[in-house]
Design a protein around this motif. Structure first.
Motif, mmCIF file in Angstrom:
data_model
loop_
_atom_site.group_PDB
_atom_site.id
_atom_site.type_symbol
_atom_site.label_atom_id
_atom_site.label_comp_id
_atom_site.label_asym_id
_atom_site.label_seq_id
_atom_site.Cartn_x
_atom_site.Cartn_y
_atom_site.Cartn_z
ATOM 1 N N ALA A 1 0.841 -1.200 0.000
ATOM 2 C CA ALA A 1 0.000 0.000 0.000
ATOM 3 C C ALA A 1 0.878 1.252 0.000
ATOM 4 O O ALA A 1 0.608 2.211 -0.736
ATOM 5 C CB ALA A 1 -0.944 -0.002 1.202
ATOM 6 N N TRP A 2 1.921 1.234 0.805
ATOM 7 C CA TRP A 2 2.819 2.387 0.831
ATOM 8 C C TRP A 2 3.531 2.549 -0.508
ATOM 9 O O TRP A 2 3.711 3.672 -1.005
ATOM 10 C CB TRP A 2 3.821 2.265 1.976
ATOM 11 N N LYS B 1 2.401 6.857 -6.636
ATOM 12 C CA LYS B 1 1.231 7.548 -7.198
ATOM 13 C C LYS B 1 0.359 6.676 -8.118
ATOM 14 O O LYS B 1 -0.148 7.143 -9.138
ATOM 15 C CB LYS B 1 1.664 8.816 -7.925
ATOM 16 N N TYR B 2 0.176 5.420 -7.744
ATOM 17 C CA TYR B 2 -0.767 4.561 -8.474
ATOM 18 C C TYR B 2 -2.184 5.000 -8.132
ATOM 19 O O TYR B 2 -2.463 5.435 -7.018
ATOM 20 C CB TYR B 2 -0.570 3.088 -8.092
ATOM 21 N N ASP B 3 -3.074 4.864 -9.096
ATOM 22 C CA ASP B 3 -4.479 5.209 -8.873
ATOM 23 C C ASP B 3 -5.245 4.091 -8.193
ATOM 24 O O ASP B 3 -6.263 4.328 -7.552
ATOM 25 C CB ASP B 3 -5.170 5.508 -10.216
ATOM 26 N N CYS B 4 -4.767 2.866 -8.342
ATOM 27 C CA CYS B 4 -5.511 1.706 -7.847
ATOM 28 C C CYS B 4 -4.533 0.632 -7.385
ATOM 29 O O CYS B 4 -3.517 0.384 -8.036
ATOM 30 C CB CYS B 4 -6.387 1.164 -8.985
ATOM 31 N N ILE C 1 -5.674 6.449 2.471
ATOM 32 C CA ILE C 1 -4.317 6.202 2.971
ATOM 33 C C ILE C 1 -3.845 7.473 3.636
ATOM 34 O O ILE C 1 -3.828 8.552 3.042
ATOM 35 C CB ILE C 1 -3.357 5.804 1.831
ATOM 36 N N ALA D 1 2.389 1.656 -3.463
ATOM 37 C CA ALA D 1 1.402 2.187 -4.407
ATOM 38 C C ALA D 1 1.175 3.681 -4.167
ATOM 39 O O ALA D 1 1.124 4.472 -5.114
ATOM 40 C CB ALA D 1 0.078 1.434 -4.281
ATOM 41 N N TYR D 2 1.062 4.070 -2.918
ATOM 42 C CA TYR D 2 0.846 5.471 -2.574
ATOM 43 C C TYR D 2 2.039 6.331 -2.976
ATOM 44 O O TYR D 2 1.881 7.373 -3.616
ATOM 45 C CB TYR D 2 0.590 5.591 -1.066
ATOM 46 N N SER D 3 3.244 5.883 -2.634
ATOM 47 C CA SER D 3 4.436 6.696 -2.889
ATOM 48 C C SER D 3 4.793 6.767 -4.379
ATOM 49 O O SER D 3 5.454 7.703 -4.805
ATOM 50 C CB SER D 3 5.624 6.187 -2.075
ATOM 51 N N GLN E 1 -12.465 2.291 -2.258
ATOM 52 C CA GLN E 1 -11.436 3.336 -2.203
ATOM 53 C C GLN E 1 -11.031 3.569 -0.757
ATOM 54 O O GLN E 1 -11.705 4.299 -0.032
ATOM 55 C CB GLN E 1 -11.958 4.631 -2.833
ATOM 56 N N PRO F 1 -0.677 9.214 5.203
ATOM 57 C CA PRO F 1 0.789 9.078 5.330
ATOM 58 C C PRO F 1 1.269 9.457 6.724
ATOM 59 O O PRO F 1 0.645 10.136 7.461
ATOM 60 C CB PRO F 1 1.335 10.020 4.273
#
Length: 108
Positions: A69-70, A76-79, A106, A72-74, A103, A108
């Motif tokens: 998850a981190w 910049k994935y949309d999904c 997340i 994907a977030y870092s 959705q 940070p």
């Protein structure tokens, strides 16, 4: 829409189901990036067609999913679709990312 398929990979996975699963992911979500999360002491996994491998401190599915998850977030994935390596995709699951109930927020 950029999609990441995150897999908590175990060194004890059988090769044939993993290959089938990865091939079905590629066929049904062709633009997705596939990333394995592997614990830091496990041997390097074989190349099943994944795009990247991230190493995590400790072990366990929960820790691996948090790391994915981190990631994907870092990046910049949309999904983010979390899956097991042996799961066989029969359709494009990235369509689920358009639904508001899947959705997560997340922080940070």
């Amino acid at each position: 829409m950029s999609t990441l398929i995150g897999i908590a990979y175990s060194q004890y996975e059988d090769a044939i189901p993993v290959l089938r699963g990865i091939n079905s992911m590629r066929r049904n979500v062709p633009d997705a990036t596939i990333v394995f999360a592997v614990d830091e002491h496990a041997p390097h996994p074989p190349n099943y067609g994944q795009d990247a491998i991230i190493r995590i401190k400790g072990f366990g599915v929960g820790r691996a999913r948090n790391a994915l998850a981190w990631y994907a977030y870092s990046h910049k994935y949309d999904c983010l679709i979390l899956s097991d390596a042996h799961v066989f995709f029969t359709s494009d699951l990235s369509r689920l990312c358009d639904k508001p109930f899947v959705q997560p927020m997340i922080v940070p």
